[in-house]
Write a protein that holds these residues in place. Structure first.
Motif, PDB file in Angstrom:
ATOM      1  N   MET A   1     -55.492  57.847  50.478  1.00  0.00           N
ATOM      2  CA  MET A   1     -56.254  58.423  49.380  1.00  0.00           C
ATOM      3  C   MET A   1     -55.386  59.351  48.544  1.00  0.00           C
ATOM      4  N   ASP A   2     -54.110  59.124  48.525  1.00  0.00           N
ATOM      5  CA  ASP A   2     -53.208  59.960  47.745  1.00  0.00           C
ATOM      6  C   ASP A   2     -52.998  59.418  46.341  1.00  0.00           C
ATOM      7  N   LYS A   3     -53.541  58.261  46.063  1.00  0.00           N
ATOM      8  CA  LYS A   3     -53.326  57.671  44.746  1.00  0.00           C
ATOM      9  C   LYS A   3     -54.116  58.462  43.695  1.00  0.00           C
ATOM     10  N   PRO A   4     -53.552  58.613  42.517  1.00  0.00           N
ATOM     11  CA  PRO A   4     -54.229  59.380  41.455  1.00  0.00           C
ATOM     12  C   PRO A   4     -55.576  58.789  41.050  1.00  0.00           C
ATOM     13  N   ILE A   5     -55.710  57.478  41.153  1.00  0.00           N
ATOM     14  CA  ILE A   5     -56.970  56.860  40.744  1.00  0.00           C
ATOM     15  C   ILE A   5     -58.120  57.328  41.627  1.00  0.00           C
ATOM     16  N   TYR A   6     -57.840  57.561  42.915  1.00  0.00           N
ATOM     17  CA  TYR A   6     -58.895  58.011  43.812  1.00  0.00           C
ATOM     18  C   TYR A   6     -59.311  59.448  43.492  1.00  0.00           C
ATOM     19  N   ARG A   7     -58.336  60.275  43.138  1.00  0.00           N
ATOM     20  CA  ARG A   7     -58.673  61.639  42.733  1.00  0.00           C
ATOM     21  C   ARG A   7     -59.522  61.616  41.467  1.00  0.00           C
ATOM     22  N   PHE A   8     -59.170  60.737  40.546  1.00  0.00           N
ATOM     23  CA  PHE A   8     -59.944  60.609  39.309  1.00  0.00           C
ATOM     24  C   PHE A   8     -61.360  60.109  39.600  1.00  0.00           C
ATOM     25  N   LEU A   9     -61.483  59.126  40.480  1.00  0.00           N
ATOM     26  CA  LEU A   9     -62.800  58.602  40.820  1.00  0.00           C
ATOM     27  C   LEU A   9     -63.657  59.654  41.521  1.00  0.00           C
ATOM     28  N   HIS A  10     -63.052  60.475  42.370  1.00  0.00           N
ATOM     29  CA  HIS A  10     -63.798  61.555  43.005  1.00  0.00           C
ATOM     30  C   HIS A  10     -64.287  62.560  41.968  1.00  0.00           C
ATOM     31  N   LEU A  11     -63.449  62.855  40.989  1.00  0.00           N
ATOM     32  CA  LEU A  11     -63.836  63.770  39.914  1.00  0.00           C
ATOM     33  C   LEU A  11     -64.997  63.199  39.108  1.00  0.00           C
ATOM     34  N   VAL A  12     -64.924  61.930  38.775  1.00  0.00           N
ATOM     35  CA  VAL A  12     -66.009  61.286  38.026  1.00  0.00           C
ATOM     36  C   VAL A  12     -67.302  61.308  38.839  1.00  0.00           C
ATOM     37  N   PHE A  13     -67.209  61.016  40.120  1.00  0.00           N
ATOM     38  CA  PHE A  13     -68.393  61.034  40.978  1.00  0.00           C
ATOM     39  C   PHE A  13     -68.980  62.442  41.069  1.00  0.00           C
ATOM     40  N   ALA A  14     -68.131  63.446  41.230  1.00  0.00           N
ATOM     41  CA  ALA A  14     -68.605  64.829  41.337  1.00  0.00           C
ATOM     42  C   ALA A  14     -69.275  65.276  40.034  1.00  0.00           C
ATOM     43  N   LEU A  15     -68.688  64.935  38.909  1.00  0.00           N
ATOM     44  CA  LEU A  15     -69.286  65.314  37.625  1.00  0.00           C
ATOM     45  C   LEU A  15     -70.599  64.567  37.390  1.00  0.00           C
ATOM     46  N   GLY A  16     -70.662  63.332  37.793  1.00  0.00           N
ATOM     47  CA  GLY A  16     -71.902  62.570  37.661  1.00  0.00           C
ATOM     48  C   GLY A  16     -73.002  63.140  38.542  1.00  0.00           C
ATOM     49  N   THR A  17     -72.644  63.552  39.749  1.00  0.00           N
ATOM     50  CA  THR A  17     -73.628  64.156  40.645  1.00  0.00           C
ATOM     51  C   THR A  17     -74.124  65.476  40.082  1.00  0.00           C
ATOM     52  N   LEU A  18     -73.213  66.286  39.557  1.00  0.00           N
ATOM     53  CA  LEU A  18     -73.598  67.558  38.946  1.00  0.00           C
ATOM     54  C   LEU A  18     -74.523  67.328  37.755  1.00  0.00           C
ATOM     55  N   HIS A  19     -74.202  66.349  36.943  1.00  0.00           N
ATOM     56  CA  HIS A  19     -75.028  66.021  35.781  1.00  0.00           C
ATOM     57  C   HIS A  19     -76.430  65.596  36.210  1.00  0.00           C
ATOM     58  N   MET A  20     -76.504  64.785  37.247  1.00  0.00           N
ATOM     59  CA  MET A  20     -77.803  64.333  37.747  1.00  0.00           C
ATOM     60  C   MET A  20     -78.620  65.504  38.279  1.00  0.00           C
ATOM     61  N   LEU A  21     -77.991  66.442  38.978  1.00  0.00           N
ATOM     62  CA  LEU A  21     -78.700  67.611  39.488  1.00  0.00           C
ATOM     63  C   LEU A  21     -79.231  68.486  38.348  1.00  0.00           C
ATOM     64  N   VAL A  22     -78.452  68.629  37.289  1.00  0.00           N
ATOM     65  CA  VAL A  22     -78.904  69.396  36.123  1.00  0.00           C
ATOM     66  C   VAL A  22     -80.103  68.713  35.486  1.00  0.00           C
ATOM     67  N   LEU A  23     -80.063  67.408  35.357  1.00  0.00           N
ATOM     68  CA  LEU A  23     -81.185  66.681  34.758  1.00  0.00           C
ATOM     69  C   LEU A  23     -82.439  66.797  35.614  1.00  0.00           C
ATOM     70  N   VAL A  24     -82.298  66.727  36.927  1.00  0.00           N
ATOM     71  CA  VAL A  24     -83.448  66.890  37.822  1.00  0.00           C
ATOM     72  C   VAL A  24     -84.019  68.299  37.675  1.00  0.00           C
ATOM     73  N   GLY A  25     -83.162  69.297  37.588  1.00  0.00           N
ATOM     74  CA  GLY A  25     -83.619  70.668  37.388  1.00  0.00           C
ATOM     75  C   GLY A  25     -84.381  70.836  36.088  1.00  0.00           C
TER      76      GLY A  25
END
Length: 63
Positions: A1-25
């Motif tokens: 999991m040292d590849k940059p693409i995986y770090r980018f995908l984790h960032l996208v997933f984290a931001l998407g989860t945060l966005h979804m939580l804000v919308l639910v709120g």
């Protein structure tokens, strides 16, 4: 999991989860406001009576 693409995908997933939580709120906030408004409208006497102070409506203060 040292590849940059995986770090980018984790960032996208984290931001998407945060966005979804804000919308639910925001939806919860809208629901609470709507329920409060409906409760005021359907209170006996209507919205005008609900806007009056409790003393003028003859509501006991519980003492």
């Amino acid at each position: 999991m040292d590849k940059p693409i995986y770090r980018f995908l984790h960032l996208v997933f984290a931001l998407g989860t945060l966005h979804m939580l804000v919308l639910v709120g925001l939806e919860v906030q809208r629901l609470v406001g709507l329920r409060r408004e409906v409760a005021l409208v359907f209170e006996p006497g209507g919205p005008a009576r609900a806007a009056q102070p409790a003393a003028k409506r003859g509501v006991a203060d519980g003492r």
